[in-house]
Motif scaffolding. Sequence first.
Motif, PDB file in Angstrom:
ATOM      1  N   ASP A  91       0.810  -1.229   0.000  1.00 20.48           N
ATOM      2  CA  ASP A  91       0.000   0.000   0.000  1.00 20.48           C
ATOM      3  C   ASP A  91       0.841   1.277   0.000  1.00 20.48           C
ATOM      4  OD1 ASP A  91       0.889  -0.293   2.548  1.00 20.48           O
ATOM      5  OD2 ASP A  91      -1.057  -0.039   3.526  1.00 20.48           O
ATOM      6  N   LYS A  92       2.161   1.136   0.081  1.00 13.71           N
ATOM      7  CA  LYS A  92       3.033   2.318   0.016  1.00 13.71           C
ATOM      8  C   LYS A  92       3.617   2.535  -1.387  1.00 13.71           C
ATOM      9  CE  LYS A  92       3.454   3.047   4.659  1.00 13.71           C
ATOM     10  NZ  LYS A  92       2.071   3.312   5.097  1.00 13.71           N
ATOM     11  N   ILE A  93       3.449   1.575  -2.278  1.00 13.98           N
ATOM     12  CA  ILE A  93       4.060   1.689  -3.612  1.00 13.98           C
ATOM     13  C   ILE A  93       3.304   2.755  -4.408  1.00 13.98           C
ATOM     14  CG2 ILE A  93       4.720   0.442  -5.730  1.00 13.98           C
ATOM     15  CD1 ILE A  93       6.020  -0.687  -3.150  1.00 13.98           C
ATOM     16  N   PRO A  94       3.989   3.818  -4.874  1.00 19.91           N
ATOM     17  CA  PRO A  94       3.288   4.893  -5.586  1.00 19.91           C
ATOM     18  C   PRO A  94       2.925   4.474  -7.009  1.00 19.91           C
ATOM     19  CG  PRO A  94       5.647   5.347  -5.523  1.00 19.91           C
ATOM     20  CD  PRO A  94       5.437   4.076  -4.740  1.00 19.91           C
ATOM     21  N   ILE A  95       1.633   4.466  -7.296  1.00 17.30           N
ATOM     22  CA  ILE A  95       1.152   4.106  -8.638  1.00 17.30           C
ATOM     23  C   ILE A  95       0.134   5.156  -9.066  1.00 17.30           C
ATOM     24  CG2 ILE A  95       0.020   2.323 -10.030  1.00 17.30           C
ATOM     25  CD1 ILE A  95       1.075   0.243  -8.105  1.00 17.30           C
ATOM     26  N   ASP A  96       0.304   5.693 -10.265  1.00 16.09           N
ATOM     27  CA  ASP A  96      -0.602   6.725 -10.765  1.00 16.09           C
ATOM     28  C   ASP A  96      -1.981   6.118 -11.071  1.00 16.09           C
ATOM     29  OD1 ASP A  96      -0.449   9.645 -12.040  1.00 16.09           O
ATOM     30  OD2 ASP A  96      -1.702   8.377 -13.324  1.00 16.09           O
ATOM     31  N   PRO A  97      -3.059   6.885 -10.822  1.00 18.79           N
ATOM     32  CA  PRO A  97      -4.409   6.374 -11.116  1.00 18.79           C
ATOM     33  C   PRO A  97      -4.573   5.918 -12.571  1.00 18.79           C
ATOM     34  CG  PRO A  97      -4.542   8.473  -9.934  1.00 18.79           C
ATOM     35  CD  PRO A  97      -3.093   8.206 -10.167  1.00 18.79           C
ATOM     36  N   GLU A  98      -3.910   6.601 -13.501  1.00 15.76           N
ATOM     37  CA  GLU A  98      -4.018   6.201 -14.919  1.00 15.76           C
ATOM     38  C   GLU A  98      -3.389   4.826 -15.157  1.00 15.76           C
ATOM     39  OE1 GLU A  98      -3.210   9.573 -17.548  1.00 15.76           O
ATOM     40  OE2 GLU A  98      -2.821   8.158 -19.177  1.00 15.76           O
ATOM     41  N   THR A  99      -2.296   4.547 -14.438  1.00 18.66           N
ATOM     42  CA  THR A  99      -1.647   3.231 -14.527  1.00 18.66           C
ATOM     43  C   THR A  99      -2.606   2.151 -14.019  1.00 18.66           C
ATOM     44  OG1 THR A  99       0.488   4.280 -14.107  1.00 18.66           O
ATOM     45  CG2 THR A  99       0.378   1.886 -13.794  1.00 18.66           C
ATOM     46  N   ILE A 100      -3.284   2.441 -12.912  1.00 18.35           N
ATOM     47  CA  ILE A 100      -4.211   1.473 -12.317  1.00 18.35           C
ATOM     48  C   ILE A 100      -5.362   1.178 -13.283  1.00 18.35           C
ATOM     49  CG2 ILE A 100      -5.847   1.091 -10.398  1.00 18.35           C
ATOM     50  CD1 ILE A 100      -3.912   2.765  -8.651  1.00 18.35           C
ATOM     51  N   LEU A 101      -5.902   2.242 -13.865  1.00 10.27           N
ATOM     52  CA  LEU A 101      -7.032   2.117 -14.789  1.00 10.27           C
ATOM     53  C   LEU A 101      -6.680   1.240 -15.994  1.00 10.27           C
ATOM     54  CD1 LEU A 101      -9.550   3.873 -14.070  1.00 10.27           C
ATOM     55  CD2 LEU A 101      -9.065   5.158 -16.171  1.00 10.27           C
ATOM     56  N   VAL A 102      -5.538   1.561 -16.616  1.00  7.62           N
ATOM     57  CA  VAL A 102      -5.136   0.822 -17.821  1.00  7.62           C
ATOM     58  C   VAL A 102      -4.712  -0.609 -17.466  1.00  7.62           C
ATOM     59  CG1 VAL A 102      -3.478   0.754 -19.729  1.00  7.62           C
ATOM     60  CG2 VAL A 102      -4.605   2.909 -19.118  1.00  7.62           C
ATOM     61  N   ALA A 103      -4.059  -0.780 -16.320  1.00 12.15           N
ATOM     62  CA  ALA A 103      -3.673  -2.132 -15.887  1.00 12.15           C
ATOM     63  C   ALA A 103      -4.913  -3.003 -15.749  1.00 12.15           C
ATOM     64  CB  ALA A 103      -2.906  -2.069 -14.570  1.00 12.15           C
ATOM     65  N   GLU A 104      -5.981  -2.423 -15.210  1.00 14.42           N
ATOM     66  CA  GLU A 104      -7.223  -3.181 -15.066  1.00 14.42           C
ATOM     67  C   GLU A 104      -7.786  -3.583 -16.427  1.00 14.42           C
ATOM     68  OE1 GLU A 104      -9.491  -0.728 -12.403  1.00 14.42           O
ATOM     69  OE2 GLU A 104      -8.463  -1.572 -10.651  1.00 14.42           O
ATOM     70  N   GLU A 105      -7.721  -2.651 -17.397  1.00 15.77           N
ATOM     71  CA  GLU A 105      -8.153  -2.962 -18.772  1.00 15.77           C
ATOM     72  C   GLU A 105      -7.402  -4.171 -19.329  1.00 15.77           C
ATOM     73  OE1 GLU A 105      -7.818  -0.034 -21.993  1.00 15.77           O
ATOM     74  OE2 GLU A 105      -8.518   1.467 -20.534  1.00 15.77           O
ATOM     75  N   PHE A 106      -6.128  -4.266 -18.992  1.00 11.35           N
ATOM     76  CA  PHE A 106      -5.276  -5.332 -19.525  1.00 11.35           C
ATOM     77  C   PHE A 106      -5.258  -6.559 -18.618  1.00 11.35           C
ATOM     78  CE2 PHE A 106      -3.633  -1.944 -22.138  1.00 11.35           C
ATOM     79  CZ  PHE A 106      -3.205  -2.574 -23.298  1.00 11.35           C
ATOM     80  N   PRO A 134       6.569  15.686  -1.499  1.00 12.97           N
ATOM     81  CA  PRO A 134       5.578  15.063  -2.368  1.00 12.97           C
ATOM     82  C   PRO A 134       6.173  14.161  -3.451  1.00 12.97           C
ATOM     83  CG  PRO A 134       5.681  17.458  -2.718  1.00 12.97           C
ATOM     84  CD  PRO A 134       6.526  17.160  -1.528  1.00 12.97           C
ATOM     85  N   GLN A 135       7.407  14.455  -3.882  1.00 12.85           N
ATOM     86  CA  GLN A 135       8.001  13.646  -4.968  1.00 12.85           C
ATOM     87  C   GLN A 135       8.577  12.327  -4.464  1.00 12.85           C
ATOM     88  OE1 GLN A 135       8.748  16.808  -4.165  1.00 12.85           O
ATOM     89  NE2 GLN A 135       9.102  18.089  -5.971  1.00 12.85           N
ATOM     90  N   ILE A 136       8.573  12.109  -3.137  1.00 12.26           N
ATOM     91  CA  ILE A 136       9.228  10.920  -2.582  1.00 12.26           C
ATOM     92  C   ILE A 136       8.265  10.095  -1.732  1.00 12.26           C
ATOM     93  CG2 ILE A 136      11.064  10.142  -0.991  1.00 12.26           C
ATOM     94  CD1 ILE A 136      12.695  12.601  -1.858  1.00 12.26           C
ATOM     95  N   SER A 137       8.241   8.781  -1.945  1.00 14.38           N
ATOM     96  CA  SER A 137       7.445   7.873  -1.112  1.00 14.38           C
ATOM     97  C   SER A 137       8.373   6.950  -0.335  1.00 14.38           C
ATOM     98  CB  SER A 137       6.534   6.981  -1.969  1.00 14.38           C
ATOM     99  OG  SER A 137       5.726   7.749  -2.811  1.00 14.38           O
ATOM    100  N   ILE A 138       8.054   6.746   0.932  1.00 10.75           N
ATOM    101  CA  ILE A 138       8.792   5.759   1.742  1.00 10.75           C
ATOM    102  C   ILE A 138       8.031   4.442   1.616  1.00 10.75           C
ATOM    103  CG2 ILE A 138       9.643   5.161   4.045  1.00 10.75           C
ATOM    104  CD1 ILE A 138       9.567   8.199   4.676  1.00 10.75           C
ATOM    105  N   ILE A 139       8.674   3.420   1.076  1.00  8.37           N
ATOM    106  CA  ILE A 139       7.947   2.180   0.753  1.00  8.37           C
ATOM    107  C   ILE A 139       8.320   1.009   1.653  1.00  8.37           C
ATOM    108  CG2 ILE A 139       7.596   2.852  -1.658  1.00  8.37           C
ATOM    109  CD1 ILE A 139       9.840   0.762  -2.349  1.00  8.37           C
ATOM    110  N   GLY A 140       9.306   1.189   2.540  1.00  8.04           N
ATOM    111  CA  GLY A 140       9.669   0.071   3.403  1.00  8.04           C
ATOM    112  C   GLY A 140      10.994   0.325   4.093  1.00  8.04           C
ATOM    113  N   HIS A 141      11.641  -0.750   4.551  1.00  9.77           N
ATOM    114  CA  HIS A 141      12.928  -0.589   5.231  1.00  9.77           C
ATOM    115  C   HIS A 141      13.843  -1.782   4.959  1.00  9.77           C
ATOM    116  CE1 HIS A 141      10.251  -2.646   8.122  1.00  9.77           C
ATOM    117  NE2 HIS A 141      11.332  -3.375   8.317  1.00  9.77           N
TER     118      HIS A 141
END
Length: 348
Positions: free
Chosen positions: A263-278, A311-318
Amino acid sequence: MFESKESRTELKSLGEFKLIDEITSSFKLENKSSIYGVGDDCAVLSYPDKKILVSTDLLVEGVHFDMVYTPLMHLGYKAATVNFSDIYAMNGKPKQITVGIAVSNRFSAEAIKEIYSGIEQACKNYHVDLVGGDTTSSLGGLFISVTVIGEAENDKSIVYRNGAKTNDLICVSGNLGASYMGLMILEREKTTWQANPNMQPDLAGNEYLLQRFLRPEARFDIHEILKAKKIVPTAMIDISDGLASELNHICSQSKKGCNVYEDKIPIDPETILVAEEFNINPITAAFNGGEDYELLFTIDQKDYEAVKDIPQISIIGHITDNEKEMSLITHDNVVVELKAQGWDSFRN
Ligand code: ADP
Ligand code: MG
């Protein structure tokens, strides 16, 4: 699939030297370290008190790019920016490039100039000088080799892949998986077009994903942001082969393991939408897709406050002590072992 240019000058009618002149003459030198560029047997550079970073990437038609859907200008732009990305991944700044090209007579002089206009745009945007190269013929296909030279302020500012320590925070810039979904769209349209060349490709609405794949930018800003906060990452790499592969490089070279959280992995909404299409899990695109050219880096725990709201950086784990153990903790708290290859089983 994409329209080709109408006018066509044969390479052999122009000759090598005239071609070199036509493709390089509009480039201007910007950097103090560029003493002499195109025109002699070598370029001359000056780095009196810096450390120099050097990297090369070779792009091969049919392996790294598909002429059916790759606009030549974007190809030139991408050939340059993916090299800049390697310098940023060492916490340096790109300053010069040299470009080697091998072309078959299938390509016109106009086509080569288009590639160079993309290279020139990238050089302008990132303040990098083209200082040389080589031009030769190829019996089949197009090859572009870019060597980039960059500078690091000093020994201590250079960030390697092997410096991650236990409990370091794992950070990623921007968002992941977009480029892969851009590629999926282009491959789909190519298949449709090959079945019926009268069909126009349907690319509208997916400009962001297509741009991420065809004309990626390199993260020049992360170096500046971290410098302003006096943070030097402990390890860093750029994401060219997908998050799983790059995490594996940092962990294996640092002799550590990692825990990252779905749930910390940054994914753009457009990526999610198109991934679902595929019918692709967006997290698979992020971990195994690649060509995002984002930066993956680790920082000491003490820098948490300084990065948590950027905002440009996400912490995804350790980072963990468990050498060779890379774990993904899913939305529903299931621990999945990450593998750089063959990790597709997670898709279901
Ligand atoms: P040489 O015979 O020494 O290899 P060239 O005639 O190939 O020299 O190149 C002349 C100049 O043009 C050199 O400065 C070289 O770096 C530059 N050059 C040649 N090809 C390219 C290219 N594709 N892009 C940029 N510069 C180039
Ligand atoms: Mg030469």
